[in-house]
Design an enzyme around this catalytic site. Sequence first.
Site, PDB file in Angstrom:
ATOM      1  N   TYR A 164       0.836  -1.174   0.189  1.00 35.23           N
ATOM      2  CA  TYR A 164       0.188   0.177  -0.023  1.00 35.23           C
ATOM      3  C   TYR A 164       0.914   1.321  -0.007  1.00 35.23           C
ATOM      4  CZ  TYR A 164       0.854   0.859   5.010  1.00 35.23           C
ATOM      5  OH  TYR A 164       1.433   1.363   6.170  1.00 35.23           O
ATOM      6  N   ARG A 212       8.029   4.174  -4.879  1.00 40.10           N
ATOM      7  CA  ARG A 212       8.142   3.149  -3.692  1.00 40.10           C
ATOM      8  C   ARG A 212       7.186   2.052  -3.818  1.00 40.10           C
ATOM      9  NH1 ARG A 212       7.632   5.068   2.496  1.00 40.10           N
ATOM     10  NH2 ARG A 212       5.537   5.212   1.493  1.00 40.10           N
ATOM     11  N   ARG A 253      -8.427 -20.478  -1.830  1.00 43.11           N
ATOM     12  CA  ARG A 253      -7.251 -20.137  -0.586  1.00 43.11           C
ATOM     13  C   ARG A 253      -6.172 -21.056  -0.999  1.00 43.11           C
ATOM     14  NH1 ARG A 253      -5.286 -22.133   4.426  1.00 43.11           N
ATOM     15  NH2 ARG A 253      -4.329 -20.576   5.620  1.00 43.11           N
ATOM     16  N   LYS A 271       6.326  -2.174   1.858  1.00 45.38           N
ATOM     17  CA  LYS A 271       5.172  -1.474   2.464  1.00 45.38           C
ATOM     18  C   LYS A 271       4.018  -2.276   2.332  1.00 45.38           C
ATOM     19  CE  LYS A 271       3.036   3.072   3.353  1.00 45.38           C
ATOM     20  NZ  LYS A 271       3.105   3.123   4.598  1.00 45.38           N
ATOM     21  N   GLU A 291      11.888   2.248  14.173  1.00 48.39           N
ATOM     22  CA  GLU A 291      10.904   3.393  13.652  1.00 48.39           C
ATOM     23  C   GLU A 291       9.792   3.325  14.695  1.00 48.39           C
ATOM     24  OE1 GLU A 291       9.586   2.584   9.753  1.00 48.39           O
ATOM     25  OE2 GLU A 291       9.677   0.137  10.110  1.00 48.39           O
ATOM     26  N   LEU A 343      10.995   1.131   7.123  1.00 50.31           N
ATOM     27  CA  LEU A 343      10.523   1.669   5.919  1.00 50.31           C
ATOM     28  C   LEU A 343      11.205   2.983   5.434  1.00 50.31           C
ATOM     29  CD1 LEU A 343       7.903   1.207   3.957  1.00 50.31           C
ATOM     30  CD2 LEU A 343       6.854   3.102   4.982  1.00 50.31           C
TER      31      LEU A 343
HETATM   32  N1  PDD Z   1       2.881   4.984   7.289  1.00 49.56           N
HETATM   33  N2  PDD Z   1       7.576   3.776   8.920  1.00 49.56           N
HETATM   34  C1  PDD Z   1       6.306   2.975   8.954  1.00 49.56           C
HETATM   35  C2  PDD Z   1       6.040   1.625   9.579  1.00 49.56           C
HETATM   36  C3  PDD Z   1       5.161   3.513   8.324  1.00 49.56           C
HETATM   37  O1  PDD Z   1       4.194   3.042   8.252  1.00 49.56           O
HETATM   38  C4  PDD Z   1       5.055   4.710   7.581  1.00 49.56           C
HETATM   39  C5  PDD Z   1       4.118   5.375   6.768  1.00 49.56           C
HETATM   40  C6  PDD Z   1       6.551   5.334   7.726  1.00 49.56           C
HETATM   41  C7  PDD Z   1       6.819   6.929   7.011  1.00 49.56           C
HETATM   42  O2  PDD Z   1       6.645   6.894   5.433  1.00 49.56           O
HETATM   43  P1  PDD Z   1       6.065   7.810   4.669  1.00 49.56           P
HETATM   44  O3  PDD Z   1       6.720   9.154   5.065  1.00 49.56           O
HETATM   45  O4  PDD Z   1       6.403   7.445   3.269  1.00 49.56           O
HETATM   46  O5  PDD Z   1       4.634   8.014   5.096  1.00 49.56           O
HETATM   47  C8  PDD Z   1       7.616   4.993   8.165  1.00 49.56           C
HETATM   48  C9  PDD Z   1       1.820   5.724   6.769  1.00 49.56           C
HETATM   49  C10 PDD Z   1       1.566   7.039   6.709  1.00 49.56           C
HETATM   50  C11 PDD Z   1       0.356   4.624   7.134  1.00 49.56           C
HETATM   51  O6  PDD Z   1       0.613   3.440   7.325  1.00 49.56           O
HETATM   52  O7  PDD Z   1      -0.754   5.166   7.282  1.00 49.56           O
END
Ligand code: PDD
Length: 287
Positions: free
Chosen positions: A33, A52, A101, A151, A183, A207
């Site tokens: 996503y 990405r 499945r 992601k 993170e 990420l």
């Molecule tokens: N999340 N690390 C993780 C684990 C994340 O899920 C996200 C983003 C980031 C930051 O990435 P970016 O700057 O590209 O948004 C870092 C999104 C916003 C979400 O899951 O809603």
Amino acid sequence: MNRTVYVNGEYLPEEAAKISVFDRGFLMADAVYEVTSVLDGRLIDFAGHVARLERSLGELDMANPVTAEELLAIHRELVTRNALTDGLIYLQVSRGSSGDRDFIFPDPARVPSTIVLFTQSKPGLCDNPQAATGLKVISIPDIRWGRRDIKTVQLLYPSMGKMMAQKAGCDDAWLVADGFVTEGTSNNAYIVRNGTIVTRDLSHDILHGITRSAVLRFAREAQMTVEERPFTIAEARGADEAFITSASAFVLPVVDIDGAAIGPGVPGPVARRLREIYLEESRKTAI
Ligand code: PDD
């Protein structure tokens, strides 16, 4: 709500949009996503999110159902159809449904990917009051899988982390693996020591945040010193400032970790300045 959403080539009222119960995104979390923010009806850091997405799909040998140009057109069409001014666009691509499945990946020539996009309206997205108050975080073990750079929609543990934070009266959790912060549950984590911005280096452990990349570029352009290396919770607790970045939060200060105030316990000047620069610069390149 009566949003218009996008599913596999069609724009539909949200209640009419359907995908199969056999979809691998649903059964296996076999999906990736992206979340792109929208300010004044325009997409922030769009090229980074598309790049990405393509990388995530490639790492999982998943077919990309749309071109970058089509993706831009779909994002814009959703902004228009939903009269979105400030908010987010969520995009998900799964490996589709083979009609049953099965652990084995279906043949992409026979089973197309599923693609879904929807909007989330967030009036005042860039006036988040947490920018003035700062966030309180807890630290928890990082027990996610070893490819956090992809992601994927495997968000159960990040959700559990947010619930643990909520239960502790806090806003979020920072994840710790082998003694070092990886993170936040849905954002990248930073500390500031003697004017130096410290954030974990890129690897499979985190990420590769699109906001992270932009913020570090702006910080360097503003002659700030950046160190990309792991840091511990103890180092964070002794830092002058801390903050997070993500597409939905932009830059938000962190003022408390596990009950200990960071610096004076109020948002610091580096986080404040980076938020200002990020919002100003990314609006300029919004499309
Ligand atoms: N999340 N690390 C993780 C684990 C994340 O899920 C996200 C983003 C980031 C930051 O990435 P970016 O700057 O590209 O948004 C870092 C999104 C916003 C979400 O899951 O809603």
